[in-house]
Design a protein around this motif. Structure first.
Motif, mmCIF file in Angstrom:
data_model
loop_
_atom_site.group_PDB
_atom_site.id
_atom_site.type_symbol
_atom_site.label_atom_id
_atom_site.label_comp_id
_atom_site.label_asym_id
_atom_site.label_seq_id
_atom_site.Cartn_x
_atom_site.Cartn_y
_atom_site.Cartn_z
ATOM 1 N N UNK A 1 6.684 -10.410 1.841
ATOM 2 C CA UNK A 1 7.205 -9.752 3.044
ATOM 3 C C UNK A 1 6.434 -8.474 3.347
ATOM 4 N N UNK A 2 6.236 -7.635 2.337
ATOM 5 C CA UNK A 2 5.555 -6.359 2.545
ATOM 6 C C UNK A 2 4.108 -6.557 2.981
ATOM 7 N N UNK A 3 3.414 -7.488 2.328
ATOM 8 C CA UNK A 3 2.002 -7.695 2.634
ATOM 9 C C UNK A 3 1.797 -8.284 4.023
ATOM 10 N N UNK A 4 2.798 -8.977 4.525
ATOM 11 C CA UNK A 4 2.692 -9.553 5.861
ATOM 12 C C UNK A 4 3.254 -8.635 6.936
ATOM 13 N N UNK A 5 4.268 -7.853 6.580
ATOM 14 C CA UNK A 5 5.019 -7.128 7.599
ATOM 15 C C UNK A 5 4.592 -5.675 7.772
ATOM 16 N N UNK A 6 3.950 -5.076 6.784
ATOM 17 C CA UNK A 6 3.581 -3.670 6.881
ATOM 18 C C UNK A 6 2.061 -3.561 6.896
ATOM 19 N N UNK A 7 1.559 -2.956 7.956
ATOM 20 C CA UNK A 7 0.117 -2.974 8.201
ATOM 21 C C UNK A 7 -0.672 -2.312 7.079
ATOM 22 N N UNK A 8 -0.232 -1.143 6.625
ATOM 23 C CA UNK A 8 -0.965 -0.422 5.589
ATOM 24 C C UNK A 8 -0.126 -0.343 4.313
ATOM 25 N N UNK A 9 0.243 -1.499 3.817
ATOM 26 C CA UNK A 9 1.034 -1.564 2.586
ATOM 27 C C UNK A 9 0.137 -1.512 1.359
ATOM 28 N N UNK A 10 -0.962 -2.236 1.371
ATOM 29 C CA UNK A 10 -1.827 -2.339 0.190
ATOM 30 C C UNK A 10 -2.959 -1.323 0.267
ATOM 31 N N UNK A 11 -3.341 -0.799 -0.900
ATOM 32 C CA UNK A 11 -4.456 0.139 -0.950
ATOM 33 C C UNK A 11 -5.133 0.056 -2.309
ATOM 34 N N UNK A 12 -6.383 0.470 -2.348
ATOM 35 C CA UNK A 12 -7.097 0.612 -3.612
ATOM 36 C C UNK A 12 -7.068 2.083 -4.016
ATOM 37 N N UNK A 13 -7.301 2.339 -5.290
ATOM 38 C CA UNK A 13 -7.278 3.722 -5.788
ATOM 39 C C UNK A 13 -8.371 3.861 -6.840
ATOM 40 N N UNK A 14 -9.470 4.489 -6.423
ATOM 41 C CA UNK A 14 -10.614 4.634 -7.321
ATOM 42 C C UNK A 14 -11.081 6.080 -7.310
ATOM 43 N N UNK A 15 -11.226 6.634 -8.501
ATOM 44 C CA UNK A 15 -11.706 8.007 -8.646
ATOM 45 C C UNK A 15 -10.923 8.982 -7.763
ATOM 46 N N UNK A 16 -9.612 8.767 -7.723
ATOM 47 C CA UNK A 16 -8.742 9.666 -6.992
ATOM 48 C C UNK A 16 -8.701 9.430 -5.504
ATOM 49 N N UNK A 17 -9.424 8.435 -4.984
ATOM 50 C CA UNK A 17 -9.489 8.190 -3.553
ATOM 51 C C UNK A 17 -8.731 6.917 -3.196
ATOM 52 N N UNK A 18 -7.827 7.039 -2.242
ATOM 53 C CA UNK A 18 -7.097 5.878 -1.747
ATOM 54 C C UNK A 18 -7.798 5.314 -0.518
ATOM 55 N N UNK A 19 -7.801 4.014 -0.418
ATOM 56 C CA UNK A 19 -8.317 3.356 0.779
ATOM 57 C C UNK A 19 -7.401 2.193 1.111
ATOM 58 N N UNK A 20 -6.801 2.249 2.298
ATOM 59 C CA UNK A 20 -5.864 1.202 2.687
ATOM 60 C C UNK A 20 -6.613 -0.066 3.062
ATOM 61 N N UNK A 21 -6.003 -1.184 2.728
ATOM 62 C CA UNK A 21 -6.629 -2.488 2.919
ATOM 63 C C UNK A 21 -5.762 -3.306 3.858
ATOM 64 N N UNK A 22 -6.352 -3.763 4.959
ATOM 65 C CA UNK A 22 -5.628 -4.640 5.863
ATOM 66 C C UNK A 22 -5.858 -6.082 5.433
ATOM 67 N N UNK A 23 -4.784 -6.748 5.068
ATOM 68 C CA UNK A 23 -4.873 -8.112 4.556
ATOM 69 C C UNK A 23 -4.713 -9.103 5.706
ATOM 70 N N UNK A 24 -5.672 -9.980 5.844
ATOM 71 C CA UNK A 24 -5.552 -11.067 6.812
ATOM 72 C C UNK A 24 -4.529 -12.069 6.274
#
Length: 844
Positions: free
Chosen positions: A161-184
């Motif tokens: 539900x979250x991965x389909x319904x919320x646009x910026x739900x998922x993100x990566x976290x590397x070396x203190x930097x977050x980057x949101x991932x839009x899942x098709x």
């Protein structure tokens, strides 16, 4: 009036209600937030669901507005009758409690009467081991039965539900930097879901209901908390995490350099700082546990468990041929160092072939899945554009840490703000960040010196309230909705972020003055104004320290946050009086302008109209430059001065291409996205709409559904059109055809004259209340009328420059704006303040 044959447009009858198929979003002056009609949800909707784990209780609950009648003098239709509409609103809230404090959870449920949603036979959906363990306690204390749901089913359902319904739900976290991932959505499956609760479960997910548990480990969050409690005497999970931030695990971990006399073991690629054995130094040192710092023990324990979970997860994914791994569960709780260690483990062992991704609602998968298991919730078919996340001060929950009390009403909220002010305490109490460093296991590097501070828990992600808005849709004329990005300004640039935060902060005192004045300047209004200023300042401070705390951040999000914060403190239209005054002044000179236009040739008139739109767009109370101009003359004087300065070529000047296209008579329906009240709409956009109407082009005026600064709203536009129509037959007949004039005035004016067919003029609300617009979330009414449109005109800085300047459409598009910010002019068009943009783009 009956619409002309062949048209499929849904008439608004001057209403901002977005009532396609009965669904509506409505801005009510008497309520704190926009209310939302959810026609598919019954009154006996499940209010509550729980995930009762061994360590934490995660609670998801639904709040709704009772039906009420909108009965407000400011919300009249054009025939003078008040409008009454039953509105039902819904929101999803996310809260957590420690399991050993279950009484607090029960008291909270009872205080909000969340357990009474199903009447006498109330049933609460729950998952987790506690659903069995505490079933009798819920029956005894609340008189409700616990209906158990399968834990794994709930985890997967919640994640999907979250991965389909919320646009910026998922993100990566590397070396203190977050980057949101839009899942098709078409490429979501398969994925590995790693849920780190007390233990760890790993599920391979192949579809909505197709999944299997493929691995797991008993070394998880409960291990960290349990061992940490024994070894450090910490009383809570959060305390243990905070302790780790001040630790140096090299005091207890054995490194490769400890074994090889400070040297690397280069033959097999291990550096001296690689961890050879977690807690390994305790073997060779003649020390008792009291001789070790609790901070060092906590960090070593955290790294040991995080690294192993990361390694086991990757090996499982490798075995299954999966490259996408999502981590959830309250062990992570937004803790930067935890996410870094897991991410580095995945990256290290996969040699960059796989990556770890995290979820903003990481700890609520099970509770949300349990909520979704109730077939009464009506949420099965919600899409990403139908959920709007807001961040009220009443629910300041941040990554598992509660930074404020549960607030029941506005007075409690204001009192809370005042207490924080008196104490001089910031809303979220962040800890300063240190520079990023890598971490350590089998090549993972430890911090370089004992005294360094690790990245702090201040990078937690805020969990907001999800507003369910079934009436929102994607604008159907976007050329490529998947790649569409509304924001033009990149706030990932720290310099841009600081600049715009400064602009908003400097504008705040003036905004507060206008808001207080709009409520009569009463003591209550002043108190609310002060609370609003401090609340919005707290939001800005939070975002300045952690720009992605509320998800992916753009300028449009900041401006919308400001408007939501105003509404939260019951300021629903801060510029109402100013808008009324400027509308009246502009309408007084409109007849003379129309007479001047009618004396021109068609070709000269079109240029004058575009010049008029650009000149009138100077009126923008959201711009400091514009506010300063108000001290130099009346609204009409400023407008005339602006028109006189219209010198072509403009900074972006596609007028000739637009004129040529218009000369072909290619357009049948035009959507005009209007901006500010007063001269902007009355002397700018309304005459342009009139020109289209006289050329036989149907016109839909698109305005905000809710107030924002001095932007005109869909509630206000019909009355403005009605006043303008008193002096213009073209506007009068078009407004009648569009259903905007249905009162005695039109009958009197019409007299005995024969009724002639006319091209209709209508008004629709856009579904939002912000100076900008995200076309991924517009009203169903706007989406319906857009389907047959072949021309879109976006006017104003917010809708044509701050957002959508780079957007492409399936139909012809004209973007018109005067730039009233020097930095924006330099960045976007390499120009200067007061430069004009007339950007024409043919259909893509």
């Amino acid at each position: 009036m009956v619409p002309p044959a062949g048209t499929s447009i849904q008439r608004s009858n001057s209403r901002p209600l977005l009532d396609l198929s009965g669904a509506a979003i409505h801005g009510n002056f008497e309520e704190r937030d926009p209310t939302i009609l959810l026609p598919n949800q019954s009154d006996d909707i499940s209010h509550l669901a729980l995930d009762i784990g061994g360590s934490l209780i995660k609670l998801v609950y639904f709040s709704r507005h009772e039906n009420f009648l909108v009965d407000d003098k400011r919300k009249k239709s054009t025939n003078g009758h008040k409008r009454s509409s039953p509105i039902l609103g819904g929101r999803l809230h996310f809260i957590k409690f420690e399991t050993h404090k279950i009484n607090e959870c029960l008291e909270f449920i009872n205080s909000k009467q969340l357990h009474l949603g199903d009447g006498d036979n109330a049933v609460i959906k729950a998952t987790g081991g506690g659903a069995y363990k505490f079933a009798d306690l819920f029956k005894e204390r609340l008189g409700v039965s616990i209906e158990k749901e399968d834990e794994i089913d709930c985890l997967v359902t919640g994640a999907n539900f979250l991965l389909k319904a919320i646009r910026h739900e998922a993100f990566t976290h590397k070396e203190g930097q977050k980057e949101f991932v839009q899942i098709d959505h078409n490429e979501l499956y398969p994925y590995l879901l790693v849920n780190i609760g007390s233990g760890v479960s790993m599920m391979k997910v192949d579809g909505d209901t197709k999944f299997q548990r493929v691995n797991g480990t008993n070394v998880g969050g409960g291990t960290y908390w349990g061992l940490g409690k024994l070894l450090t005497k910490c009383k809570s999970f959060d305390e243990l995490l905070e302790l780790s931030q001040r630790g140096d695990s090299r005091a207890v971990d054995m490194l490769v350099g400890d074994i090889y006399g400070g040297s690397d073991y280069s033959k097999i690629g291990l550096s001296a700082s690689t961890i050879a054995s977690s807690f390994g130094k305790a073997i060779s040192e003649d020390k008792e546990i009291e001789d070790y710092r609790p901070e060092d023990i906590s960090l070593s324990l955290l790294r040991m468990i995080s690294y192993n979970i990361g390694q086991i997860s990757y090996l499982t994914a490798l075995q299954l041929g999966i490259k996408r791994i999502f981590f959830g569960g309250f062990f992570i709780r937004g803790h930067a160092y935890t996410m870094d260690t897991i991410s580095f483990a995945i990256q290290f062992w996969s040699k960059g072939g796989a990556e770890a991704m995290f979820l903003r609602h990481e700890g609520f998968l099970g509770a949300l899945g349990a909520f979704m298991s109730n077939n009464k919730h009506g949420l099965d078919h919600l899409m990403v554009h139908q959920l709007v996340e807001r961040f009220p001060m009443g629910s300041p929950y941040t990554g598992g840490k509660i930074h404020g009390p549960l607030l029941g009403n506005l007075n409690e909220k204001i009192s809370w703000m005042e207490k924080f002010v008196q104490k001089g305490t910031q809303i979220t109490d962040p800890v300063p960040m240190a520079s990023p460093r890598t971490t350590g296991l089998g090549g993972f590097e430890a911090p370089s010196s004992k005294g360094d501070t690790l990245r702090s828990d201040e990078s937690n992600l805020n969990i907001g309230v999800l507003h369910l808005v079934p009436s929102l849709e994607v604008f159907p004329l976007l050329a490529n909705p998947k790649s569409y990005e509304p924001n033009t300004i990149d706030l990932a640039d720290p310099n841009e972020l600081e600049y715009w935060f400064t602009v908003l902060s400097e504008h705040l005192p003036d905004l507060v003055d206008k808001a207080v004045a709009s409520e009569g300047g009463t003591d209550d209004a002043k108190r609310r104004g002060d609370a609003f200023a401090r609340a919005f300042s707290a939001h800005l401070a939070r975002l300045m320290e952690e720009p992605v705390a509320y998800g992916k951040l753009g300028l449009a999000n900041l401006l919308e946050l400001r408007e939501e914060c105003l509404r939260e403190f019951n300021f629903f239209d801060a510029y109402r009086t100013i808008k009324q005054r400027e509308n009246e002044a502009s309408l007084a000179v409109l007849p003379d302008l129309l007479m001047e236009l009618d004396s021109m040739s068609e070709e000269a008139r079109l240029l004058t109209l575009i010049e008029g739109v650009l000149a009138a767009n100077i009126f923008d109370w959201g711009s400091r430059a514009c506010v300063d101009l108000y001290h130099k003359g009346t609204i009409i004087e400023i407008y005339r001065m602006s028109r006189k300065k219209m010198q072509r070529p403009w900074r972006v000047d596609d007028f000739d291409a637009f004129k040529e296209r218009m000369g072909l008579g290619a357009h049948k329906r035009a959507l005009l996205f209007v901006d500010n009240a007063g001269a902007d709409v009355v002397l700018g956009m309304l005459p342009l709409a009139r020109e289209f109407l006289r050329r036989g082009i149907e016109v839909v005026l698109v305005a905000n559904s809710l107030p924002a600064l001095n932007d005109v709203t869909a509630v206000e536009l019909p009355q403005i059109v009605a006043e303008a129509a008193k002096h213009c037959d073209i506007l009068r007949r078009a407004a009648e055809a569009g259903g905007l004039l249905v009162d005695a005035m039109s009958n009197i004016l019409e007299g005995s004259r024969p009724k002639l067919p006319s091209t209709p003029l209508t008004v629709v609300g856009n579904g939002c209340g912000s100076p900008c617009i995200d076309l991924r979330q517009v009203s169903a009414e706007l989406a319906a009328v857009a389907k047959d449109a072949d021309l879109v005109i976006l006017e104003g800085m917010g809708r044509a420059l701050h957002t959508n300047y780079n957007a492409r459409f399936k139909c012809d598009t004209l973007k018109l704006a005067m730039v009233k910010n020097q930095r924006l002019a330099e960045k976007l068009i390499e120009g200067n303040i007061y430069d004009c943009v007339c950007r024409y783009e043919p259909a893509t």
